[in-house]
Structures are given as C-alpha cells and as structure tokens.
Design an enzyme around this catalytic site. Structure first.
Site, PDB file in Angstrom:
ATOM      1  N   SER A  59      14.860 -12.323 -38.733  1.00 35.34           N
ATOM      2  CA  SER A  59      15.595 -11.654 -37.652  1.00 35.34           C
ATOM      3  C   SER A  59      14.801 -10.566 -36.945  1.00 35.34           C
ATOM      4  O   SER A  59      15.199 -10.112 -35.878  1.00 35.34           O
ATOM      5  CB  SER A  59      16.889 -11.052 -38.194  1.00 35.34           C
ATOM      6  N   LYS A  62      13.804 -11.263 -33.480  1.00 35.22           N
ATOM      7  CA  LYS A  62      14.763 -11.093 -32.378  1.00 35.22           C
ATOM      8  C   LYS A  62      14.290 -10.001 -31.409  1.00 35.22           C
ATOM      9  O   LYS A  62      14.673  -9.986 -30.243  1.00 35.22           O
ATOM     10  CB  LYS A  62      16.158 -10.766 -32.933  1.00 35.22           C
ATOM     11  N   TYR A 187      13.772 -20.978 -31.801  1.00 36.62           N
ATOM     12  CA  TYR A 187      14.316 -19.855 -32.582  1.00 36.62           C
ATOM     13  C   TYR A 187      13.881 -19.959 -34.045  1.00 36.62           C
ATOM     14  O   TYR A 187      13.444 -18.972 -34.645  1.00 36.62           O
ATOM     15  CB  TYR A 187      15.851 -19.850 -32.432  1.00 36.62           C
ATOM     16  N   TYR A 234      22.600  -5.029 -38.772  1.00 38.29           N
ATOM     17  CA  TYR A 234      23.865  -5.764 -38.855  1.00 38.29           C
ATOM     18  C   TYR A 234      25.025  -4.836 -39.172  1.00 38.29           C
ATOM     19  O   TYR A 234      25.067  -3.722 -38.666  1.00 38.29           O
ATOM     20  CB  TYR A 234      23.750  -6.923 -39.858  1.00 38.29           C
ATOM     21  N   VAL A 252      16.119 -11.442 -43.225  1.00 37.61           N
ATOM     22  CA  VAL A 252      16.514 -11.935 -44.553  1.00 37.61           C
ATOM     23  C   VAL A 252      15.336 -12.237 -45.471  1.00 37.61           C
ATOM     24  O   VAL A 252      15.528 -12.519 -46.647  1.00 37.61           O
ATOM     25  CB  VAL A 252      17.420 -13.192 -44.485  1.00 37.61           C
TER      26      VAL A 252
HETATM   27  O1  DON Z   1      19.165 -17.278 -38.132  1.00 44.18           O
HETATM   28  C1  DON Z   1      18.900 -17.175 -39.324  1.00 44.18           C
HETATM   29  O2  DON Z   1      19.714 -17.505 -40.149  1.00 44.18           O
HETATM   30  C2  DON Z   1      17.580 -16.612 -39.837  1.00 44.18           C
HETATM   31  N1  DON Z   1      16.490 -17.388 -39.522  1.00 44.18           N
HETATM   32  C3  DON Z   1      17.374 -15.213 -39.415  1.00 44.18           C
HETATM   33  C4  DON Z   1      18.443 -14.391 -40.013  1.00 44.18           C
HETATM   34  C5  DON Z   1      18.062 -13.062 -40.469  1.00 44.18           C
HETATM   35  O3  DON Z   1      16.949 -12.689 -40.763  1.00 44.18           O
HETATM   36  C6  DON Z   1      19.237 -12.208 -40.620  1.00 44.18           C
HETATM   37  N2  DON Z   1      18.879 -10.999 -41.249  1.00 44.18           N
HETATM   38  N3  DON Z   1      19.177 -10.149 -41.811  1.00 44.18           N
END
Ligand code: DON
Length: 299
Positions: A59, A62, A187, A234, A252
């Site tokens: 994330s 982003k 993405y 978040y 994540v």
């Molecule tokens: O979209 C997703 O599920 C992941 N590739 C990125 C999510 C993410 O890192 C959320 N983070 N805390």
C-alpha cells in the site's frame, strides 16, 4: 543518529514474533521475521537492523500511484473522482461504494481509491504505464535497479477477489474507465515492487520539502502528506496522528514510510502486523524515534 537507531532496534528485537504476517496474500505469510529502520536527512542516510532487506511496496505504492495520477490529470480531475476524507474503515472495505449511487471512494489510500488513481495513469500501452511507475520510483529512490517480487504479484493476482469486486463496482459506477483487468494488474505490479527501508527513507525525504522534483509538483507533495496524516494508516490513522504526529503510510508487507516535514524521511520494517494491517514493531519504532528526535509536527 546511528546510536539512536541501534538502540531502537535493540529495544524491539525481542518482540520480533509478536503479531501475525499478512496471510490473505499467501506469499506474504512466508517471509522471514525481521526488523529494520532507516533515516535520511540532509547529511545522509542512517540505518540499523535489516534496513537493506527487500520487501514489497504494497500500500505504500499508493503514494507513487497518486503522484502519477495527479501529474497526468491535475488536482480537480483526480479529486472529482476520489475523496479527501478518512474512511474510518479497513483498507479493503467496499464501504460507501455499495449503495445504489455513484459515490466516490473516500480517499486515494484505501484500495478502491488507489485502484481508481491507477486507472488515471496515462499511456498508450500497459508497458508504458508500468514504465512510469518504475521511472518515478527509480528517481525517488535514487537507484535504477527496480525489481518486482513475482511470487507476491502472482499470489495477489490469484487471490484478489475483493479488489476485483471493488474495481468492477467502480466500473459499474462509471468512476473507472478502461480495461479493469489491466488496471488491476498494474495495481498488483505496483504492490509487488521491491523496496527496503532505505528506499522508504528516500521517499519520506522526497516528500519532506514540497520541492518540484522527478516531474512531481511540490504542491502535490503537500497534498499527499496531508492525506498520509489523515488516511495513511487506515483505521489507525487518528490514533497514529495523536501518538506520533507524522504523515506516514503503511503496507501489509510490514513497511511504514514516514516523513518529518522539512527535516527527514524515515523507513521502518517488520513483517508482523496488528489487526488493522499495520506493522506492530514498525509503529513502536516510530513512537520511539519520535520521542528521541521530537519529530511530532504538532509538538
Ligand atoms: O490491495 C491489497 O490488498 C494489497 N496489495 C495492498 C494492501 C496493503 O498494503 C494494505 N495495507 N496496509
């Protein structure tokens, strides 16, 4: 600075197995435990622990996706389609999109918003758009050898039912235009780009000064930092702002990129997460660094 960073790593290393690694992307559950921190200021880069260990951008990408969407479309277009408000919801929530109206995603840092900003990256072909992500990351990190973790990319692509649902909902609402599968693929690629704590510290430092660089406008950096403060962690963003008070963005994979405006960039990493998806030791290291260096922007 090196002494401070070593002390922070030593204070936390005994808790390296606290929490759980992300498992909804199967390949992320297999990464070894680790702990690392890097700081970049006007004098140089300082590191401790596993600061050079590569992990995936997730994330935190982003931020780069939003930079490119703003660069290609400008503020008005981007924020006519995606909001500027915290969601108070988990990062992959369908939240306000599942009503029978065309309501825009709360912000560009929840998945729905980031899939939308990805769709705004302009280019004749998929490769041209991917090259924009690689080139901007390369310029910000100050290195040309950008790589991707294919195992994580494939793993996410094959398990992304919720992101796929979000993207098709955005398409149905006519917020997203273009080929949904290609946008999702871009993405997932961005999420699987490999970084380390030093790259994150460089990204934080890049954000710190609102200076036009790498084709990104300084004013866009100001907007992105503001969103990082209000939405970057978040549904922990409010508490993180109270406790640490720095624009930050988690992923994540266990990384957090953070920025002390006009001072320094910070990157921390440890793969085990709390229930909201933020790195447990990453947050603790940020708290300690903040106390040591008095970084909180509201102090
Ligand atoms: O979209 C997703 O599920 C992941 N590739 C990125 C999510 C993410 O890192 C959320 N983070 N805390």
């Amino acid at each position: 600075m090196n002494k401070i960073l070593d002390k922070i790593v030593q204070n936390n290393i005994e808790n390296i197995t606290l929490g759980k690694k992300a498992s909804y992307i199967p390949a992320l559950a297999n990464v070894p435990d680790g702990i690392g921190i890097a700081v970049r200021d006007s004098h140089g880069v300082y590191t401790s622990g596993d600061a050079e260990r590569m992990f995936t951008f997730q994330s935190m990408s982003k931020i780069v996706l939003l930079m490119l969407a703003l660069k290609d479309n400008g503020f008005d277009y981007v924020f006519n389609h995606v909001g500027l408000e915290p969601s108070g919801d988990s990062f992959n929530a369908i939240s306000n999109l599942d009503f029978n109206q065309a309501i825009k995603p709360y912000n560009p840092f929840i998945n729905a918003g980031a899939i939308l900003t990805t769709s705004m990256i302009k280019g004749e072909t998929y490769d041209e758009k991917l090259k924009k992500i690689i080139d901007l990351s390369s310029c910000i990190f100050g290195r040309s050898n950008i790589t991707f973790n294919d195992e994580v990319y494939v793993s996410e692509r094959e398990s992304a039912n919720r992101n796929r649902a979000l993207a098709y909902l955005l398409k149905e609402k006519e917020l997203l235009t273009g080929n949904v599968e290609e946008i999702l693929d871009l993405y997932f690629r961005a999420c699987s780009l490999e970084v380390n704590c030093i790259d994150l510290a460089n990204l934080g430092h890049f954000l710190a000064f609102n200076k036009d660089a790498c084709g990104v406008k300084g004013d866009h950096l100001r907007i992105i930092k503001t969103l990082m403060l209000t939405c970057g962690m978040y549904d922990y963003s409010g508490e993180f702002a109270v406790r640490i008070g720095l624009p930050s963005k988690s992923g994540v994979s266990g990384g957090i990129v953070s920025c002390a405006p006009r001072r320094m960039g910070i990157g921390v990493f440890s793969p085990r997460l709390d229930e909201k998806g933020n790195s447990i030791l990453g947050v603790r290291m940020m708290e300690e660094l903040n106390k040591e260096l008095e970084l909180n922007i509201f102090r």
